[in-house]
Design an enzyme around this catalytic site. Sequence first.
Site, mmCIF file in Angstrom:
data_model
loop_
_atom_site.group_PDB
_atom_site.id
_atom_site.type_symbol
_atom_site.label_atom_id
_atom_site.label_comp_id
_atom_site.label_asym_id
_atom_site.label_seq_id
_atom_site.Cartn_x
_atom_site.Cartn_y
_atom_site.Cartn_z
ATOM 1 N N HIS A 288 10.804 2.491 -13.437
ATOM 2 C CA HIS A 288 11.757 3.421 -14.334
ATOM 3 C C HIS A 288 13.193 3.142 -13.747
ATOM 4 O O HIS A 288 13.279 3.552 -12.426
ATOM 5 C CB HIS A 288 11.127 4.705 -14.524
ATOM 6 C CG HIS A 288 11.042 5.566 -13.548
ATOM 7 N ND1 HIS A 288 11.965 6.624 -12.685
ATOM 8 C CD2 HIS A 288 9.985 5.948 -12.787
ATOM 9 C CE1 HIS A 288 11.544 7.260 -12.143
ATOM 10 N NE2 HIS A 288 10.453 6.957 -11.749
ATOM 11 N N ASP A 300 12.777 6.475 -5.717
ATOM 12 C CA ASP A 300 12.092 6.934 -7.081
ATOM 13 C C ASP A 300 13.085 6.832 -8.155
ATOM 14 O O ASP A 300 13.842 7.780 -8.552
ATOM 15 C CB ASP A 300 11.564 8.396 -6.972
ATOM 16 C CG ASP A 300 10.895 8.922 -8.018
ATOM 17 O OD1 ASP A 300 10.323 8.025 -9.048
ATOM 18 O OD2 ASP A 300 10.720 10.109 -8.235
ATOM 19 N N GLU A 334 11.580 8.701 -17.557
ATOM 20 C CA GLU A 334 10.182 8.594 -17.039
ATOM 21 C C GLU A 334 9.849 10.138 -16.490
ATOM 22 O O GLU A 334 8.835 10.723 -16.494
ATOM 23 C CB GLU A 334 10.167 7.689 -15.964
ATOM 24 C CG GLU A 334 8.535 7.550 -15.372
ATOM 25 C CD GLU A 334 8.359 8.539 -14.203
ATOM 26 O OE1 GLU A 334 7.044 8.994 -14.081
ATOM 27 O OE2 GLU A 334 9.304 9.047 -13.671
ATOM 28 N N GLU A 335 11.124 10.695 -15.846
ATOM 29 C CA GLU A 335 11.183 11.710 -15.155
ATOM 30 C C GLU A 335 10.751 13.073 -15.816
ATOM 31 O O GLU A 335 10.510 13.923 -15.613
ATOM 32 C CB GLU A 335 12.406 12.211 -14.241
ATOM 33 C CG GLU A 335 12.495 10.943 -13.046
ATOM 34 C CD GLU A 335 11.286 11.084 -12.072
ATOM 35 O OE1 GLU A 335 10.627 12.202 -12.110
ATOM 36 O OE2 GLU A 335 11.626 10.450 -10.933
ATOM 37 N N ASP A 362 5.957 2.582 -8.936
ATOM 38 C CA ASP A 362 6.471 4.267 -9.057
ATOM 39 C C ASP A 362 6.033 4.975 -8.004
ATOM 40 O O ASP A 362 5.988 6.424 -8.113
ATOM 41 C CB ASP A 362 6.571 4.668 -10.234
ATOM 42 C CG ASP A 362 7.315 6.043 -10.637
ATOM 43 O OD1 ASP A 362 8.313 6.278 -9.839
ATOM 44 O OD2 ASP A 362 7.159 6.812 -11.364
ATOM 45 N N HIS A 432 12.307 13.331 -5.035
ATOM 46 C CA HIS A 432 13.076 14.484 -5.628
ATOM 47 C C HIS A 432 14.188 15.203 -5.154
ATOM 48 O O HIS A 432 14.427 16.402 -5.485
ATOM 49 C CB HIS A 432 12.279 15.258 -6.431
ATOM 50 C CG HIS A 432 11.642 14.582 -7.606
ATOM 51 N ND1 HIS A 432 10.558 15.256 -8.486
ATOM 52 C CD2 HIS A 432 11.269 13.218 -8.048
ATOM 53 C CE1 HIS A 432 10.101 14.137 -9.319
ATOM 54 N NE2 HIS A 432 10.373 13.321 -9.006
#
Length: 469
Positions: A288, A300, A334-335, A362, A432
């Site tokens: 993604h 990520d 995606e998130e 991912d 994140h």
Amino acid sequence: MKYLFLVFLMNLLSQYAGKPLRRDGSYPKSFEDIKNEIAGYTDIAKAIIDLAVHGKAQNRSYERLAVFADTIGPRLSGSKNLDAAIKYMFSALQKDGLENVHLEPVKVPHWERGEEFAMMLEPRNQSIAILGLGNSVATPPEGITAEVIVVASFDELHKRAQEAKGKIVVYNEPFISYGETVQYRVRGAVEAAKVGAVASLIRSITSFSIHSPHTGGQSYQPDVPQIPTACISVEDAEMMSRMAFRGTKIVVHLKMGAKTYPDSPSFNTVAEIVGSKYPEQIVLVSGHLDSWDVGQGAMDDGGGAFISWEALSLIKDLGLRPKRTLRLVLWTGEEQGGIGAKQYYQLHKENISNFDIVMESDEGTFKPSGLGFTGSAKAREIVKEIMTLLLPINATDVYDNADGTDIDYWMRDGVPGASLHNDISKYFWFHHSQGDMMTVQDPNQMNLCAAVWTVVSYVIADMEEMLPR
């Protein structure tokens, strides 16, 4: 003689009773035939590995990602940065000489965190590092000042429900695993609101911290008041827990300027190497393109997106053209729960029988050990055999269950799925957070991941038969 021929014919037919003919009029291969077919890819697999790990393409996926991450930065759903990232990739894929490069429109959520600030006022003044959680509401303009209640679990919160009313709930939940502990990030605000809390602060979902909060998604419920919610560092959560255990009164001032806007137009980014024999059949590789709005989104999921691009580049560089179409999809949204992938699935599911396998990387691009796989027992045996081609780089294992938000829609409908399996021991240290920068990435490990991804996708795309459902 005629009798012997009839006996032979009847025995032959009994072997294939109930088995469908292939499109060329022959019967499906035996597993022994398939093993021999896969063994025939040994030289091609070696060529892919040599090019990716030792040859001219060495470090290419890392270097491409570094330019992208340094140029664009983080790419939150609905942001100008994400728009710039999609335009960048569209141009880059075209320049790379890939086929059918195009954008497929989708709608994605648009949330912005705005100004964020937290300060402990009692028992002393200390700034609290926070990152608001996706879709959080804002505080009032003047902020919220309230006493804190610290809990270690939802059970403790419910037992102390009367104490929580009008307070800020701080969750100091122990990290068990991401899958188990992330429920506090996802449901923390809702559970706190149910007992009358005015805000919630959640210990970041990580096993290791250097005073760095981690963001992520959270969900409100229609029948529960929406309260502001953010993650705090492990260190601050543990400090407040110790203070509370000693009976110390804790007061925190919280200010968050988050805003939610109408859904924004965005795109899934697609490129292909068109199949030579069965072009309508698809082997899909993906990662993604969006990220959270902190760090660079290099891990990520920059790594997963760029080894997926690299798979097509390596195959093109070697002058290979598989029988099936190899399709790269760089997902968006995606998130926020696989928003772009869901819309892609709705658009393409009418051709689901033509999807041979869906692959998503991912969970980092660290040292690879093999694949996670979801599919039938027969398909698993075939994939295990394909993985033996990766013995030169010791990445031959096949683990239970592929993992990927964006490919789940297909796997639920029976399409085989695969995810890259690599060393994620440090993945959630950076996940994140502001720490998700290019420094996390290792070019040698990305080379190995690209080799795994390319060998698997090419061989499946080039074998005569699709994987059995």
